[in-house]
Design a protein around this motif. Sequence first.
Motif, PDB file in Angstrom:
ATOM      1  N   LEU A  97       0.863  -1.273   0.025  1.00 43.23           N
ATOM      2  CA  LEU A  97       0.126  -0.016  -0.032  1.00 43.23           C
ATOM      3  C   LEU A  97       0.820   1.439   0.151  1.00 43.23           C
ATOM      4  CD1 LEU A  97      -3.011   0.606   0.492  1.00 43.23           C
ATOM      5  CD2 LEU A  97      -2.288   1.542   2.639  1.00 43.23           C
ATOM      6  N   ILE A  98       0.357   2.246  -0.853  1.00 41.33           N
ATOM      7  CA  ILE A  98       1.268   3.591  -0.617  1.00 41.33           C
ATOM      8  C   ILE A  98       0.289   4.574  -0.102  1.00 41.33           C
ATOM      9  CG2 ILE A  98       2.176   5.427  -2.329  1.00 41.33           C
ATOM     10  CD1 ILE A  98       2.571   3.245  -4.439  1.00 41.33           C
ATOM     11  N   ARG A  99       0.474   5.163   0.882  1.00 38.56           N
ATOM     12  CA  ARG A  99       0.063   6.320   1.471  1.00 38.56           C
ATOM     13  C   ARG A  99       0.690   7.562   1.111  1.00 38.56           C
ATOM     14  NH1 ARG A  99      -0.978   3.479   7.316  1.00 38.56           N
ATOM     15  NH2 ARG A  99       1.122   4.051   7.778  1.00 38.56           N
ATOM     16  N   VAL A 100      -0.106   8.674   0.695  1.00 40.23           N
ATOM     17  CA  VAL A 100       0.417   9.773   0.395  1.00 40.23           C
ATOM     18  C   VAL A 100      -0.139  10.978   1.383  1.00 40.23           C
ATOM     19  CG1 VAL A 100       0.665  11.630  -1.495  1.00 40.23           C
ATOM     20  CG2 VAL A 100       0.643   9.163  -2.144  1.00 40.23           C
ATOM     21  N   THR A 101       0.739  11.609   2.017  1.00 39.57           N
ATOM     22  CA  THR A 101       0.229  12.658   2.971  1.00 39.57           C
ATOM     23  C   THR A 101       0.246  13.965   2.074  1.00 39.57           C
ATOM     24  OG1 THR A 101       1.141  11.560   4.655  1.00 39.57           O
ATOM     25  CG2 THR A 101       0.679  13.916   5.054  1.00 39.57           C
ATOM     26  N   PRO A 102      -1.108  14.570   1.727  1.00 40.04           N
ATOM     27  CA  PRO A 102      -1.036  15.720   1.002  1.00 40.04           C
ATOM     28  C   PRO A 102      -0.140  16.956   1.738  1.00 40.04           C
ATOM     29  CG  PRO A 102      -3.120  14.823   1.253  1.00 40.04           C
ATOM     30  CD  PRO A 102      -2.360  14.149   2.232  1.00 40.04           C
ATOM     31  N   GLU A 103       0.559  17.690   1.042  1.00 37.21           N
ATOM     32  CA  GLU A 103       1.264  18.591   1.485  1.00 37.21           C
ATOM     33  C   GLU A 103       1.055  20.136   0.754  1.00 37.21           C
ATOM     34  OE1 GLU A 103       5.289  17.191   0.959  1.00 37.21           O
ATOM     35  OE2 GLU A 103       4.914  16.022   2.802  1.00 37.21           O
ATOM     36  N   ARG A 104       0.666  20.047  -0.567  1.00 40.47           N
ATOM     37  CA  ARG A 104       0.193  20.925  -1.211  1.00 40.47           C
ATOM     38  C   ARG A 104      -0.639  20.655  -2.367  1.00 40.47           C
ATOM     39  NH1 ARG A 104       5.553  23.426  -4.559  1.00 40.47           N
ATOM     40  NH2 ARG A 104       5.356  21.525  -6.028  1.00 40.47           N
TER      41      ARG A 104
END
Length: 160
Positions: free
Chosen positions: A132-139
């Motif tokens: 699983l890839i989890r992406v934390t939104p930064e912009r």
Amino acid sequence: MARSIATTTTVDLAGLLDFVRPRHHLLLVTTRQDGRPQVSPVSGGVDDAGRIVVSTYPDRAKARNAERDPRVSVCVLSDEWDGPWVQVDGTAEVLHMPEAEDALVDYFRCIAGEHPDWDEYRAAMRLQGKSLIRVTPERWGPLATGGFPADVAARLDAQP
């Protein structure tokens, strides 16, 4: 006939996540070793922590690239080709089995709801060796729609 006019709507993080949650067609952009982009069409969702999540396999380019360089971008598309979309830039975390098992359950829930047999689902994820890839939104950019710039549409509409 009036022309479609392009729009952009700036949103905060809560507005972004509200926009992304019902949309599951994404383009995940990672960086290859040579610095060029790798674009992968994927299904995704938003987990309870507000991260964009994507299921994959450990040997896929997107997983290897995100582990090497966690700076990724996600283009979230609407089901309709000409519907609204947004680009999200963030930091990726890649989880592999067995660490990924519970996160894959969350991934399924945010895309499809409850599974009829969670033991069966977990066994399938283990057997397939899913990641699983989890992406934390930064912009993120504004929510956007395609169309003509307003001044161009007005000129075109004024034509006889």
